[in-house]
Design a protein around this motif. Structure first.
Motif, PDB file in Angstrom:
ATOM      1  N   CYS A  59      13.603 -27.406  12.449  1.00 30.39           N
ATOM      2  CA  CYS A  59      12.828 -26.480  11.620  1.00 30.39           C
ATOM      3  C   CYS A  59      12.067 -25.488  12.495  1.00 30.39           C
ATOM      4  CB  CYS A  59      11.872 -27.267  10.732  1.00 30.39           C
ATOM      5  SG  CYS A  59      10.916 -26.246   9.592  1.00 30.39           S
ATOM      6  N   LEU A  60      11.429 -25.968  13.561  1.00 34.20           N
ATOM      7  CA  LEU A  60      10.683 -25.086  14.452  1.00 34.20           C
ATOM      8  C   LEU A  60      11.605 -24.072  15.113  1.00 34.20           C
ATOM      9  CD1 LEU A  60       8.210 -27.549  16.228  1.00 34.20           C
ATOM     10  CD2 LEU A  60       7.678 -25.853  14.471  1.00 34.20           C
ATOM     11  N   TYR A  61      12.789 -24.499  15.491  1.00 40.01           N
ATOM     12  CA  TYR A  61      13.752 -23.571  16.094  1.00 40.01           C
ATOM     13  C   TYR A  61      14.095 -22.455  15.109  1.00 40.01           C
ATOM     14  CZ  TYR A  61      18.008 -21.771  18.230  1.00 40.01           C
ATOM     15  OH  TYR A  61      18.965 -20.949  18.780  1.00 40.01           O
ATOM     16  N   GLY A  62      14.211 -22.810  13.821  1.00 42.76           N
ATOM     17  CA  GLY A  62      14.551 -21.819  12.805  1.00 42.76           C
ATOM     18  C   GLY A  62      13.414 -20.876  12.462  1.00 42.76           C
ATOM     19  N   LEU A  63      12.170 -21.266  12.750  1.00 42.16           N
ATOM     20  CA  LEU A  63      11.030 -20.394  12.437  1.00 42.16           C
ATOM     21  C   LEU A  63      11.096 -19.084  13.208  1.00 42.16           C
ATOM     22  CD1 LEU A  63       7.796 -22.602  12.330  1.00 42.16           C
ATOM     23  CD2 LEU A  63       8.801 -21.315  10.449  1.00 42.16           C
ATOM     24  N   GLY A  64      11.527 -19.145  14.452  1.00 42.37           N
ATOM     25  CA  GLY A  64      11.521 -17.966  15.295  1.00 42.37           C
ATOM     26  C   GLY A  64      10.206 -17.824  16.037  1.00 42.37           C
ATOM     27  N   GLU A  65      10.244 -17.155  17.175  1.00 40.72           N
ATOM     28  CA  GLU A  65       9.088 -17.117  18.066  1.00 40.72           C
ATOM     29  C   GLU A  65       7.989 -16.185  17.592  1.00 40.72           C
ATOM     30  OE1 GLU A  65       9.709 -17.063  22.258  1.00 40.72           O
ATOM     31  OE2 GLU A  65      11.664 -18.020  22.127  1.00 40.72           O
ATOM     32  N   THR A  66       8.239 -15.359  16.560  1.00 40.27           N
ATOM     33  CA  THR A  66       7.171 -14.509  16.033  1.00 40.27           C
ATOM     34  C   THR A  66       6.301 -15.254  15.019  1.00 40.27           C
ATOM     35  OG1 THR A  66       8.597 -13.646  14.270  1.00 40.27           O
ATOM     36  CG2 THR A  66       8.548 -12.418  16.352  1.00 40.27           C
ATOM     37  N   ALA A  67       6.724 -16.449  14.617  1.00 39.98           N
ATOM     38  CA  ALA A  67       5.950 -17.244  13.659  1.00 39.98           C
ATOM     39  C   ALA A  67       4.811 -17.964  14.385  1.00 39.98           C
ATOM     40  CB  ALA A  67       6.855 -18.249  12.955  1.00 39.98           C
ATOM     41  N   ALA A 110       5.013 -19.655  17.887  1.00 36.89           N
ATOM     42  CA  ALA A 110       6.099 -20.642  17.952  1.00 36.89           C
ATOM     43  C   ALA A 110       7.057 -20.332  19.099  1.00 36.89           C
ATOM     44  CB  ALA A 110       6.842 -20.691  16.620  1.00 36.89           C
ATOM     45  N   THR A 111       6.513 -20.141  20.279  1.00 36.50           N
ATOM     46  CA  THR A 111       7.344 -19.911  21.453  1.00 36.50           C
ATOM     47  C   THR A 111       8.105 -21.186  21.803  1.00 36.50           C
ATOM     48  OG1 THR A 111       5.598 -20.577  22.985  1.00 36.50           O
ATOM     49  CG2 THR A 111       5.656 -18.248  22.328  1.00 36.50           C
ATOM     50  N   LYS A 112       9.106 -21.048  22.632  1.00 39.67           N
ATOM     51  CA  LYS A 112       9.871 -22.233  23.041  1.00 39.67           C
ATOM     52  C   LYS A 112       8.978 -23.236  23.766  1.00 39.67           C
ATOM     53  CE  LYS A 112      14.530 -20.266  23.254  1.00 39.67           C
ATOM     54  NZ  LYS A 112      14.208 -19.042  22.531  1.00 39.67           N
ATOM     55  N   ILE A 113       8.038 -22.729  24.568  1.00 39.50           N
ATOM     56  CA  ILE A 113       7.121 -23.631  25.282  1.00 39.50           C
ATOM     57  C   ILE A 113       6.245 -24.381  24.286  1.00 39.50           C
ATOM     58  CG2 ILE A 113       5.125 -23.701  26.825  1.00 39.50           C
ATOM     59  CD1 ILE A 113       6.366 -21.394  28.372  1.00 39.50           C
ATOM     60  N   ALA A 114       5.697 -23.653  23.279  1.00 39.11           N
ATOM     61  CA  ALA A 114       4.842 -24.307  22.280  1.00 39.11           C
ATOM     62  C   ALA A 114       5.634 -25.317  21.463  1.00 39.11           C
ATOM     63  CB  ALA A 114       4.216 -23.254  21.363  1.00 39.11           C
ATOM     64  N   GLN A 116       6.707 -32.925  22.181  1.00 40.42           N
ATOM     65  CA  GLN A 116       6.316 -33.961  23.142  1.00 40.42           C
ATOM     66  C   GLN A 116       5.062 -34.685  22.676  1.00 40.42           C
ATOM     67  OE1 GLN A 116       5.984 -31.643  26.743  1.00 40.42           O
ATOM     68  NE2 GLN A 116       8.132 -31.940  27.305  1.00 40.42           N
ATOM     69  N   TRP A 117       4.132 -33.939  22.096  1.00 41.51           N
ATOM     70  CA  TRP A 117       2.913 -34.559  21.562  1.00 41.51           C
ATOM     71  C   TRP A 117       3.260 -35.516  20.432  1.00 41.51           C
ATOM     72  CZ3 TRP A 117       0.387 -33.957  16.714  1.00 41.51           C
ATOM     73  CH2 TRP A 117      -0.924 -34.479  16.663  1.00 41.51           C
ATOM     74  N   LEU A 118       4.146 -35.102  19.545  1.00 35.75           N
ATOM     75  CA  LEU A 118       4.552 -35.971  18.441  1.00 35.75           C
ATOM     76  C   LEU A 118       5.267 -37.217  18.949  1.00 35.75           C
ATOM     77  CD1 LEU A 118       5.837 -33.359  15.843  1.00 35.75           C
ATOM     78  CD2 LEU A 118       3.924 -34.928  15.523  1.00 35.75           C
ATOM     79  N   GLU A 119       6.122 -37.051  19.947  1.00 35.03           N
ATOM     80  CA  GLU A 119       6.840 -38.203  20.493  1.00 35.03           C
ATOM     81  C   GLU A 119       5.897 -39.198  21.153  1.00 35.03           C
ATOM     82  OE1 GLU A 119       9.535 -36.130  22.963  1.00 35.03           O
ATOM     83  OE2 GLU A 119      10.950 -35.676  21.337  1.00 35.03           O
ATOM     84  N   GLY A 120       4.736 -38.719  21.589  1.00 27.94           N
ATOM     85  CA  GLY A 120       3.738 -39.604  22.178  1.00 27.94           C
ATOM     86  C   GLY A 120       2.899 -40.338  21.155  1.00 27.94           C
TER      87      GLY A 120
END
Length: 285
Positions: free
Chosen positions: A149-157, A178-182, A188-192
């Motif tokens: 879902c985040l990938y589909g948002l696009g980096e301007t979101a 919603a940059t690739k880094i963010a 990673q935060w969720l996986e933790g």
């Protein structure tokens, strides 16, 4: 109504809703030109997909047509209506959009059209149970759905993530690009995080909108126009969805989409989605 074309998405969103009460002869040209302005802003990275969606919804309510986000079709419809009165326009055999509008992404099959969204995910103890036959837990499946879902948002979101259990924590506590880094850092935060605790949804919802030091909501701090809630069980609060919305979203700016995993819940998730104009979906294991 002049607020339709203003750059503050909050003012434009309310104006688009209020325009439904105007006669179509007055509302339609204003809504169409506002749609043109907001689509241009979106292409420049300064727009609001939610405002665009509300403008289209108001145009469809005024016209009785399912033309979608096609600006040229709306202009053609209004030109025919203005010159000849009510008449169905020729759209090449098409009566609605072929597929979702640009910028749409999905979460568990729910279509989201927003660039200011907070994801509110259940991480209570029951989220450690398996979902389906893929071998993933409910929580792991939710994280994977969010990844796409985040990938589909696009980096301007802009987005944030909240998890709730016996309490709640926000990843950033504000919307971030919603940059690739963010996206990677949020995942990673969720996986933790690990499933555990009760299911206090209200504590998660209370982190969707930022509040002042006195606990009150501020117009300028009302950042998100959309929340996506995932929950897999009965929750303690809110006892009344409408009372909660009256206190936390008195202007009706927030749209809440809800996903329920399994059948161990009452109707409040569905009520929350319906009361805010959002979509509800139940996923059976």
């Amino acid at each position: 109504v002049r607020a339709l074309a203003r750059t503050d998405w909050r003012n434009a969103l309310l104006a688009a809703q209020w325009a439904r009460a105007l006669p179509v002869e007055r509302a339609a040209p204003l809504l169409i030109e506002a749609l043109a302005a907001w689509q241009q802003r979106t292409s420049d990275g300064r727009g609001s997909r939610r405002v665009e969606a509300e403008l289209v919804s108001s145009l469809e309510a005024q016209s009785g047509r399912r033309i979608g986000h096609r600006l040229d079709w709306w202009r053609s419809w209004w030109d025919v209506r203005r010159r000849h009165g009510e008449r169905r326009i020729d759209t090449g055999g098409q009566t609605a959009l072929a597929g979702p509008p640009p910028g749409t992404t999905q979460f568990f099959g729910l279509e989201l059209y927003s660039d200011r969204v907070v994801f509110v995910l259940d991480r209570s103890g029951s989220m450690d149970e398996a979902l389906g036959s893929a071998g993933r837990t409910r929580y792991e499946t939710a994280v994977e759905e969010l990844r796409a879902c985040l990938y589909g948002l696009g980096e301007t979101a802009h987005f944030d993530v909240v998890v709730f259990h016996s309490g709640a924590q926000a990843w950033r506590g504000k919307l971030v690009g919603a940059t690739k880094i963010a996206q990677r850092e949020a995942l990673q935060w969720l996986e933790g995080q690990g499933p555990g605790g009760a299911t206090d949804l209200q504590s998660g919802l209370e982190l969707v909108q930022r509040r002042g030091t006195d606990g009150s909501l501020s117009w300028n701090e009302f950042d998100a126009d959309t929340a996506v809630v995932l929950c897999d069980g009965q929750f303690q609060r809110p006892s009344s969805v409408r009372d909660w919305l009256r206190e936390n979203d008195p202007l009706g700016l927030l749209r809440v989409h809800c996903v329920q995993l399994g059948t161990q819940a009452d109707s409040r998730l569905e009520d929350l989605a319906r009361a805010t104009g959002g979509t509800f979906r139940r996923i059976d294991p």
